[in-house]
Design a protein around this motif. Sequence first.
Motif, mmCIF file in Angstrom:
data_model
loop_
_atom_site.group_PDB
_atom_site.id
_atom_site.type_symbol
_atom_site.label_atom_id
_atom_site.label_comp_id
_atom_site.label_asym_id
_atom_site.label_seq_id
_atom_site.Cartn_x
_atom_site.Cartn_y
_atom_site.Cartn_z
ATOM 1 N N ALA A 1 0.824 -1.207 0.000
ATOM 2 C CA ALA A 1 0.000 0.000 0.000
ATOM 3 C C ALA A 1 0.855 1.252 0.000
ATOM 4 N N GLU A 2 1.987 1.192 0.741
ATOM 5 C CA GLU A 2 2.872 2.348 0.786
ATOM 6 C C GLU A 2 3.476 2.650 -0.574
ATOM 7 N N GLN A 3 3.741 1.573 -1.367
ATOM 8 C CA GLN A 3 4.361 1.776 -2.677
ATOM 9 C C GLN A 3 3.404 2.429 -3.658
ATOM 10 N N ARG A 4 2.111 2.479 -3.321
ATOM 11 C CA ARG A 4 1.148 3.041 -4.252
ATOM 12 C C ARG A 4 1.046 4.555 -4.157
ATOM 13 N N LEU A 5 1.865 5.163 -3.324
ATOM 14 C CA LEU A 5 1.896 6.615 -3.214
ATOM 15 C C LEU A 5 3.127 7.139 -3.923
ATOM 16 N N ASP A 6 2.933 8.162 -4.726
ATOM 17 C CA ASP A 6 4.103 8.715 -5.401
ATOM 18 C C ASP A 6 4.793 9.713 -4.489
ATOM 19 N N TRP A 7 5.779 10.420 -5.018
ATOM 20 C CA TRP A 7 6.629 11.276 -4.186
ATOM 21 C C TRP A 7 5.870 12.442 -3.573
ATOM 22 N N MET A 8 4.709 12.812 -4.106
ATOM 23 C CA MET A 8 3.947 13.915 -3.545
ATOM 24 C C MET A 8 2.834 13.422 -2.621
ATOM 25 N N GLY A 9 2.710 12.092 -2.505
ATOM 26 C CA GLY A 9 1.696 11.562 -1.609
ATOM 27 C C GLY A 9 0.355 11.337 -2.271
ATOM 28 N N SER A 10 0.230 11.574 -3.560
ATOM 29 C CA SER A 10 -1.023 11.339 -4.262
ATOM 30 C C SER A 10 -1.046 9.933 -4.798
ATOM 31 N N PRO A 11 -2.225 9.390 -5.129
ATOM 32 C CA PRO A 11 -2.304 8.007 -5.597
ATOM 33 C C PRO A 11 -1.448 7.793 -6.826
ATOM 34 N N ALA A 12 -0.718 6.665 -6.830
ATOM 35 C CA ALA A 12 0.130 6.344 -7.970
ATOM 36 C C ALA A 12 -0.721 5.833 -9.117
ATOM 37 N N GLY A 13 -0.159 5.824 -10.292
ATOM 38 C CA GLY A 13 -0.879 5.326 -11.452
ATOM 39 C C GLY A 13 -0.521 6.121 -12.679
ATOM 40 N N PRO A 14 -1.253 5.907 -13.802
ATOM 41 C CA PRO A 14 -0.935 6.601 -15.048
ATOM 42 C C PRO A 14 -0.941 8.119 -14.906
ATOM 43 N N ALA A 15 -1.958 8.667 -14.202
ATOM 44 C CA ALA A 15 -2.022 10.127 -14.063
ATOM 45 C C ALA A 15 -0.810 10.652 -13.313
ATOM 46 N N SER A 16 -0.400 9.933 -12.257
ATOM 47 C CA SER A 16 0.781 10.349 -11.495
ATOM 48 C C SER A 16 2.030 10.282 -12.353
ATOM 49 N N ALA A 17 2.161 9.206 -13.136
ATOM 50 C CA ALA A 17 3.331 9.062 -14.006
ATOM 51 C C ALA A 17 3.385 10.187 -15.032
ATOM 52 N N ARG A 18 2.234 10.479 -15.641
ATOM 53 C CA ARG A 18 2.212 11.567 -16.613
ATOM 54 C C ARG A 18 2.584 12.897 -15.950
ATOM 55 N N ARG A 19 2.150 13.063 -14.697
ATOM 56 C CA ARG A 19 2.399 14.317 -14.003
ATOM 57 C C ARG A 19 3.889 14.545 -13.795
ATOM 58 N N TRP A 20 4.623 13.511 -13.292
ATOM 59 C CA TRP A 20 6.056 13.722 -13.061
ATOM 60 C C TRP A 20 6.821 13.790 -14.376
ATOM 61 N N GLN A 21 6.338 13.056 -15.398
ATOM 62 C CA GLN A 21 7.004 13.114 -16.693
ATOM 63 C C GLN A 21 6.872 14.507 -17.313
ATOM 64 N N ARG A 22 5.640 15.054 -17.268
ATOM 65 C CA ARG A 22 5.439 16.396 -17.825
ATOM 66 C C ARG A 22 6.200 17.441 -17.013
ATOM 67 N N GLY A 23 6.193 17.280 -15.681
ATOM 68 C CA GLY A 23 6.924 18.218 -14.840
ATOM 69 C C GLY A 23 8.414 18.186 -15.111
ATOM 70 N N TYR A 24 8.954 16.990 -15.282
ATOM 71 C CA TYR A 24 10.383 16.855 -15.572
ATOM 72 C C TYR A 24 10.704 17.457 -16.941
ATOM 73 N N ALA A 25 9.841 17.206 -17.937
ATOM 74 C CA ALA A 25 10.060 17.761 -19.278
ATOM 75 C C ALA A 25 10.029 19.290 -19.244
ATOM 76 N N ARG A 26 9.099 19.861 -18.453
ATOM 77 C CA ARG A 26 9.042 21.328 -18.346
ATOM 78 C C ARG A 26 10.313 21.878 -17.721
ATOM 79 N N ARG A 27 10.839 21.178 -16.725
ATOM 80 C CA ARG A 27 12.091 21.610 -16.105
ATOM 81 C C ARG A 27 13.238 21.606 -17.112
#
Length: 487
Positions: A14-40
């Motif tokens: 259950a702990e592994q299902r939280l991403d680095w910001m504490g929100s539920p992990a999954g496709p939306a979370s993955a897209r979020r960090w990918q887009r954030g990293y690309a913007r950086r």
Amino acid sequence: MTSQPSSAVNIASAEQRLDWMGSPAGPASARRWQRGYARRLVVTDLAVITGVLTVVHLLALPEAPVVTTAVLGVLWIAALSVSRSRDWRHIGADVTEYRRVLVATLTSFGLLFTALVALDLAVAREHLIWSLPIGTIAVLMARWLWRRMLHAQWRRGKWTHRAVVVGNPRKVRHVVSAVRGSRTVTGTTVTAIHEVQGDHTVADVETRERVVAQIVDVVTRSAADLVLLTETDLFSAQGVRELGWALDALDVNLVVVPSITETAGSRITSNMVAGVPLLHVAYPRLTGTARLTKRTFDVVFSALALLMLAPLLITIAIWVRLDSPGPVLFRQERVGINHSRFSMLKFRSMVVDAEEHLSLLEERSEGNGVLFKMRRDPRVTRIGAVLRRLSLDELPQFYNVLRGEMSVVGPRPPLPREVEAYDDHTHRRLLVKPGITGLWQVAGRSDLSWEESVRLDLYYVENWTLLGDIQIVLRTARAVFGGAGAY
């Protein structure tokens, strides 16, 4: 036709299902960090390119037209985007990102240089001569720094891809092992495995739909954003398409893992024939130019090493001689390329009669079943323990390299009694010269199992490149100073 039983194993807590910001992990979370990293990366590229071009313009060539600097900056940023240098499939994982940055840079400079030549703007050409090397190094350095940060996040279990591995049990286990072993350099964490058993290649709509539904269910429950399909033969072409459609609706990426998992990318080329992807695998050939290149690298590197390390070699020799009675160097017969025999050199790290006591210690071996190893071998001298931990006892082998008996990088040099126990495919380790270091050295040294050591050596033999040798040498320094697996 009824499908055979399929099993799904969820290995995410259950702990592994939280991403680095504490929100539920999954496709939306993955897209979020990918887009954030690309913007950086976009912001960093823009800042670095603007800074470099401005400094060059103001300090080196203030008389150059400002429009030249502006056009170059726009072309450069656009080329980095068009070349997909920020694609999530390559960020942080391999050299593709760096290669695309270089291609984009050279393309933008080349286009502008062509235009300047046509317009005969001689002063502006000098601007490119200064901006190209400085800007290229600056952009690559910025990307490297971001990659270091990304790898740090991966080590903490953050900003990762969450994968479900699908296929038959044997291939699933192999892929899971590979992904887990490279998690900190690929950013992929296996959250679940789905073992599909039986033959689903028949045109059975009900069976196909059931299998796809099972996979989708596992993906949803494990909050995954990536599916690794290890064997497309489990499905018909229509089945793979339908699986892709179902995963696309969930915003989950599908990656097909080919069966040639032990083959380097440099040996594989692909093309499409009538819509069918074909992978061409080149046979390994360490002959001709490749052999000459490797030998040149060996001679130059070993000669420089012996020259630069001469004071250290003399110091170690004195320590060994004062620490215990006996010769400074230890000579042992090893098997080289094509079953040739040679005398391998080491600084003596054991008592003189160490070989005579080996039979009494074999029952206490902590090696991998074939190689004798003991963490606290009573035959090792005081200075020998230090030399072994830092691999300094192996430095005289650079002389073996100069003599052409060994290579700087290669499979571990085996003893004759080990070669006698080889099976047919293991003899392929002897197709190249043994090395002072190798994949076995940087992947765990004495902590590796025999099977894993053989697998790494065979991979090296099959996929040698000069760049690979250089990378192994650089990784060896880190492994040696870390001391893991050295005893």
